[in-house]
Design a protein around this motif. Structure first.
Motif, PDB file in Angstrom:
ATOM      1  N   LYS A 174      28.140  76.746  62.830  1.00 40.70           N
ATOM      2  CA  LYS A 174      29.471  76.869  62.257  1.00 40.70           C
ATOM      3  C   LYS A 174      29.567  75.854  61.126  1.00 40.70           C
ATOM      4  O   LYS A 174      29.234  74.686  61.300  1.00 40.70           O
ATOM      5  CB  LYS A 174      30.527  76.573  63.323  1.00 40.70           C
ATOM      6  CG  LYS A 174      31.943  76.632  62.810  1.00 40.70           C
ATOM      7  CD  LYS A 174      32.916  76.299  63.931  1.00 40.70           C
ATOM      8  CE  LYS A 174      34.317  76.160  63.381  1.00 40.70           C
ATOM      9  NZ  LYS A 174      35.242  75.651  64.395  1.00 40.70           N
ATOM     10  N   ILE A 225      31.775  73.614  58.693  1.00 42.37           N
ATOM     11  CA  ILE A 225      33.085  72.996  58.566  1.00 42.37           C
ATOM     12  C   ILE A 225      33.323  72.728  57.082  1.00 42.37           C
ATOM     13  O   ILE A 225      32.459  72.165  56.404  1.00 42.37           O
ATOM     14  CB  ILE A 225      33.136  71.668  59.346  1.00 42.37           C
ATOM     15  CG1 ILE A 225      32.753  71.877  60.814  1.00 42.37           C
ATOM     16  CG2 ILE A 225      34.487  70.996  59.207  1.00 42.37           C
ATOM     17  CD1 ILE A 225      33.654  72.795  61.576  1.00 42.37           C
ATOM     18  N   ASP A 232      28.014  72.292  61.883  1.00 36.03           N
ATOM     19  CA  ASP A 232      28.193  71.791  63.248  1.00 36.03           C
ATOM     20  C   ASP A 232      26.951  72.060  64.076  1.00 36.03           C
ATOM     21  O   ASP A 232      26.196  72.983  63.755  1.00 36.03           O
ATOM     22  CB  ASP A 232      29.394  72.489  63.890  1.00 36.03           C
ATOM     23  CG  ASP A 232      30.659  71.646  63.817  1.00 36.03           C
ATOM     24  OD1 ASP A 232      30.582  70.495  63.387  1.00 36.03           O
ATOM     25  OD2 ASP A 232      31.721  72.155  64.206  1.00 36.03           O
ATOM     26  N   GLU A 275      32.890  61.350  62.180  1.00 33.99           N
ATOM     27  CA  GLU A 275      32.045  62.371  62.781  1.00 33.99           C
ATOM     28  C   GLU A 275      30.658  62.158  62.185  1.00 33.99           C
ATOM     29  O   GLU A 275      30.486  62.222  60.963  1.00 33.99           O
ATOM     30  CB  GLU A 275      32.548  63.776  62.452  1.00 33.99           C
ATOM     31  CG  GLU A 275      33.890  64.095  63.084  1.00 33.99           C
ATOM     32  CD  GLU A 275      33.844  64.074  64.597  1.00 33.99           C
ATOM     33  OE1 GLU A 275      32.927  64.683  65.175  1.00 33.99           O
ATOM     34  OE2 GLU A 275      34.730  63.453  65.196  1.00 33.99           O
ATOM     35  N   TRP A 327      39.550  65.949  58.312  1.00 33.18           N
ATOM     36  CA  TRP A 327      39.787  67.144  59.118  1.00 33.18           C
ATOM     37  C   TRP A 327      41.270  67.492  59.078  1.00 33.18           C
ATOM     38  O   TRP A 327      42.121  66.618  59.227  1.00 33.18           O
ATOM     39  CB  TRP A 327      39.351  66.919  60.566  1.00 33.18           C
ATOM     40  CG  TRP A 327      37.943  67.284  60.829  1.00 33.18           C
ATOM     41  CD1 TRP A 327      37.505  68.395  61.498  1.00 33.18           C
ATOM     42  CD2 TRP A 327      36.755  66.573  60.441  1.00 33.18           C
ATOM     43  NE1 TRP A 327      36.130  68.407  61.536  1.00 33.18           N
ATOM     44  CE2 TRP A 327      35.648  67.291  60.892  1.00 33.18           C
ATOM     45  CE3 TRP A 327      36.531  65.392  59.740  1.00 33.18           C
ATOM     46  CZ2 TRP A 327      34.345  66.899  60.687  1.00 33.18           C
ATOM     47  CZ3 TRP A 327      35.225  64.978  59.514  1.00 33.18           C
ATOM     48  CH2 TRP A 327      34.150  65.727  59.993  1.00 33.18           C
ATOM     49  N   PRO A 328      41.580  68.766  58.910  1.00 33.86           N
ATOM     50  CA  PRO A 328      42.988  69.178  58.994  1.00 33.86           C
ATOM     51  C   PRO A 328      43.557  68.830  60.380  1.00 33.86           C
ATOM     52  O   PRO A 328      42.822  68.793  61.376  1.00 33.86           O
ATOM     53  CB  PRO A 328      42.919  70.699  58.799  1.00 33.86           C
ATOM     54  CG  PRO A 328      41.632  70.930  58.058  1.00 33.86           C
ATOM     55  CD  PRO A 328      40.689  69.877  58.563  1.00 33.86           C
ATOM     56  N   GLY A 336      44.760  68.576  63.952  1.00 35.42           N
ATOM     57  CA  GLY A 336      44.444  69.350  65.143  1.00 35.42           C
ATOM     58  C   GLY A 336      43.042  69.922  65.207  1.00 35.42           C
ATOM     59  O   GLY A 336      42.714  70.604  66.170  1.00 35.42           O
ATOM     60  N   THR A 337      42.192  69.662  64.190  1.00 40.32           N
ATOM     61  CA  THR A 337      40.853  70.257  64.186  1.00 40.32           C
ATOM     62  C   THR A 337      39.726  69.242  64.392  1.00 40.32           C
ATOM     63  O   THR A 337      38.580  69.645  64.530  1.00 40.32           O
ATOM     64  CB  THR A 337      40.585  71.011  62.862  1.00 40.32           C
ATOM     65  OG1 THR A 337      40.568  70.079  61.775  1.00 40.32           O
ATOM     66  CG2 THR A 337      41.634  72.086  62.622  1.00 40.32           C
ATOM     67  N   LEU A 338      40.046  67.962  64.411  1.00 40.69           N
ATOM     68  CA  LEU A 338      39.024  66.922  64.602  1.00 40.69           C
ATOM     69  C   LEU A 338      38.456  67.028  66.014  1.00 40.69           C
ATOM     70  O   LEU A 338      39.209  67.126  66.990  1.00 40.69           O
ATOM     71  CB  LEU A 338      39.647  65.545  64.382  1.00 40.69           C
ATOM     72  CG  LEU A 338      38.732  64.346  64.367  1.00 40.69           C
ATOM     73  CD1 LEU A 338      37.735  64.432  63.202  1.00 40.69           C
ATOM     74  CD2 LEU A 338      39.543  63.058  64.241  1.00 40.69           C
ATOM     75  N   PRO A 339      37.120  67.052  66.149  1.00 43.61           N
ATOM     76  CA  PRO A 339      36.534  67.108  67.495  1.00 43.61           C
ATOM     77  C   PRO A 339      37.003  65.936  68.362  1.00 43.61           C
ATOM     78  O   PRO A 339      37.377  64.881  67.833  1.00 43.61           O
ATOM     79  CB  PRO A 339      35.026  67.024  67.226  1.00 43.61           C
ATOM     80  CG  PRO A 339      34.864  67.533  65.834  1.00 43.61           C
ATOM     81  CD  PRO A 339      36.099  67.068  65.100  1.00 43.61           C
TER      82      PRO A 339
END
Length: 181
Positions: free
Chosen positions: A3, A5, A20, A59, A115-116, A118-121
């Motif tokens: 995937k 990002i 990813d 990350e 990261w937008p 709510g999308t950060l691991p």
């Protein structure tokens, strides 16, 4: 399946891609990262880099899985000293911190604020808490490591082995960040 990002600076002039999964999701509390955050957050219009804990969220990615796809001409490096092998890279169009590069290493730490929402691991660990005055104030939601653990280094070594022990260069950064001394 891989995937990709897609990340960008605050104004969108710089775009990065990363394949990813990351090596790991960390928050660093070392003196160097916190000192660099002070420099970056003082730049005009710069977004906040520090977490509520004072740490810097990153990350960690293999260098061969990260690329600048737009706006490399805005990327400038900053080193805390002339001798350091660690450079931190900022997009000068809007003073957004983009990544930390261990130039002799095989990985790049992309800054979490890219990261937008709510999308950060999920965070996996905090490192270098021994550099803090009072690490007991940290939440206990993840391991709070005084230094780097054996597991931390094992993940880096396994990622390096998967790369055939190569050390690619992030050669798309062409200038030096102009900051007050």
């Amino acid at each position: 399946m891989t995937k990709t990002i897609k990340l960008s600076c605050a104004c969108g002039a710089v775009e990065m891609e990363a394949d990813d999964p990351p090596i790991m999701s960390t928050e660093c509390l070392c003196t160097s990262c916190r000192t660099a955050a002070d420099v970056f957050e003082a730049l005009p219009g710069a977004p906040r880099l520090r977490e509520a804990t004072g740490g810097i969220r990153t990350e960690m990615y293999r260098k061969d899985r990260v690329r600048c796809v737009k706006g490399a001409d805005h990327l400038r490096e900053h080193r805390l000293t002339a001798e350091t092998k660690t450079r931190r890279v900022v997009a000068t169009c809007c003073n957004t911190p983009i990544f930390l590069d261990f130039t002799n290493g095989h990985w790049i730490d992309l800054y979490g604020p890219l990261w937008p929402a709510g999308t950060l691991p999920p965070l996996q660990m905090r490192t270098m808490t021994g550099d803090m005055d009072d690490p007991s104030a940290l939440p206990d939601d993840v391991p709070n490591l005084k230094t780097h653990s054996a597991g931390f280094f094992l993940r880096l070594i396994l990622a390096w082995a998967a790369m055939g022990f190569r050390r690619p260069r992030a050669d798309y950064v062409k200038g030096v960040l102009d900051v007050p001394a």
